[in-house]
Design a protein around this motif. Structure first.
Motif, PDB file in Angstrom:
ATOM      1  N   GLN A   1       0.833  -1.200   0.000  1.00 31.53           N
ATOM      2  CA  GLN A   1       0.000   0.000   0.000  1.00 31.53           C
ATOM      3  C   GLN A   1       0.869   1.252   0.000  1.00 31.53           C
ATOM      4  O   GLN A   1       0.576   2.215  -0.702  1.00 31.53           O
ATOM      5  CB  GLN A   1      -0.917   0.014   1.220  1.00 31.53           C
TER       6      GLN A   1
ATOM      7  N   GLN B   1       2.359   1.635  -3.430  1.00 30.03           N
ATOM      8  CA  GLN B   1       1.340   2.057  -4.380  1.00 30.03           C
ATOM      9  C   GLN B   1       1.017   3.547  -4.198  1.00 30.03           C
ATOM     10  O   GLN B   1       0.895   4.285  -5.174  1.00 30.03           O
ATOM     11  CB  GLN B   1       0.079   1.218  -4.215  1.00 30.03           C
ATOM     12  N   LEU B   2       0.902   3.985  -2.965  1.00 30.87           N
ATOM     13  CA  LEU B   2       0.640   5.392  -2.694  1.00 30.87           C
ATOM     14  C   LEU B   2       1.794   6.266  -3.193  1.00 30.87           C
ATOM     15  O   LEU B   2       1.571   7.317  -3.805  1.00 30.87           O
ATOM     16  CB  LEU B   2       0.413   5.612  -1.202  1.00 30.87           C
TER      17      LEU B   2
ATOM     18  N   ARG C   1       3.836   5.590  -5.646  1.00 31.86           N
ATOM     19  CA  ARG C   1       3.753   5.606  -7.115  1.00 31.86           C
ATOM     20  C   ARG C   1       2.668   6.559  -7.595  1.00 31.86           C
ATOM     21  O   ARG C   1       2.857   7.297  -8.559  1.00 31.86           O
ATOM     22  CB  ARG C   1       3.510   4.207  -7.661  1.00 31.86           C
ATOM     23  N   GLN C   2       1.528   6.552  -6.917  1.00 31.85           N
ATOM     24  CA  GLN C   2       0.438   7.455  -7.292  1.00 31.85           C
ATOM     25  C   GLN C   2       0.848   8.912  -7.122  1.00 31.85           C
ATOM     26  O   GLN C   2       0.572   9.753  -7.984  1.00 31.85           O
ATOM     27  CB  GLN C   2      -0.818   7.158  -6.472  1.00 31.85           C
ATOM     28  N   LEU C   3       1.518   9.207  -6.010  1.00 31.55           N
ATOM     29  CA  LEU C   3       1.973  10.569  -5.779  1.00 31.55           C
ATOM     30  C   LEU C   3       3.011  10.991  -6.811  1.00 31.55           C
ATOM     31  O   LEU C   3       2.986  12.127  -7.304  1.00 31.55           O
ATOM     32  CB  LEU C   3       2.538  10.701  -4.361  1.00 31.55           C
TER      33      LEU C   3
ATOM     34  N   MET D   1       3.259   9.817  -9.846  1.00 33.24           N
ATOM     35  CA  MET D   1       2.546   9.968 -11.106  1.00 33.24           C
ATOM     36  C   MET D   1       1.825  11.310 -11.152  1.00 33.24           C
ATOM     37  O   MET D   1       1.873  12.017 -12.163  1.00 33.24           O
ATOM     38  CB  MET D   1       1.540   8.826 -11.280  1.00 33.24           C
ATOM     39  N   GLN D   2       1.151  11.679 -10.062  1.00 33.87           N
ATOM     40  CA  GLN D   2       0.458  12.968 -10.021  1.00 33.87           C
ATOM     41  C   GLN D   2       1.443  14.117 -10.186  1.00 33.87           C
ATOM     42  O   GLN D   2       1.169  15.087 -10.901  1.00 33.87           O
ATOM     43  CB  GLN D   2      -0.310  13.117  -8.711  1.00 33.87           C
TER      44      GLN D   2
END
Length: 130
Positions: A7, A10-11, A13-15, A17-18
């Motif tokens: 988790q 994943q978080l 990676r999301q940050l 990406m944003q």
């Protein structure tokens, strides 16, 4: 409840990406401004020369007045494309986030799952009743 390593990754990676998308959008904005400046700069130069020549030839300084608003547009675009406008905007945004937080609040507050469900049920009931 502690986050698992997956988790957390994943978080992250999301940050990332944003942030990558934000940087690309900002780069595109700067590139657009620089491209616009080429065309507007050419227009501004021709207009300034023509208006100055017309003012001299007809002995009417009023011909020079359109140069004033055009110069503001030119200066703004130059500052956005090559100057420090983005840094000043970032500083002002940080100031707003720190000192004027109340101005950033959404009407009726933050959207919650319960509010969305309530609106969804109300809307589905509206369509069923028709």
């Amino acid at each position: 409840m502690p986050q698992s390593n997956d988790q957390h990754s994943q978080l992250e990676r999301q940050l990332m990406m944003q942030n990558e998308m934000r940087e690309r959008q900002m780069a595109l904005q700067i590139a657009w401004s620089r491209e616009f400046l080429k065309y507007f700069g050419t227009f501004f130069g021709i207009a300034a020369i023509s208006l100055t020549a017309g003012a001299i030839r007809r002995k009417k300084p009023a011909f020079l007045f359109p140069i004033i608003p055009l110069s503001f547009i030119f200066t703004y675009q130059y500052d956005l494309g090559y100057g420090t406008l983005l840094q000043r905007m970032k500083g002002e945004a940080e100031n707003i986030l720190e000192t004027e937080k109340s101005k950033l609040q959404l009407p009726r507050g933050v959207i919650t799952f319960e509010n969305l469900e309530k609106a969804r049920r109300k809307q589905s009931k509206f369509f069923i009743d028709k």
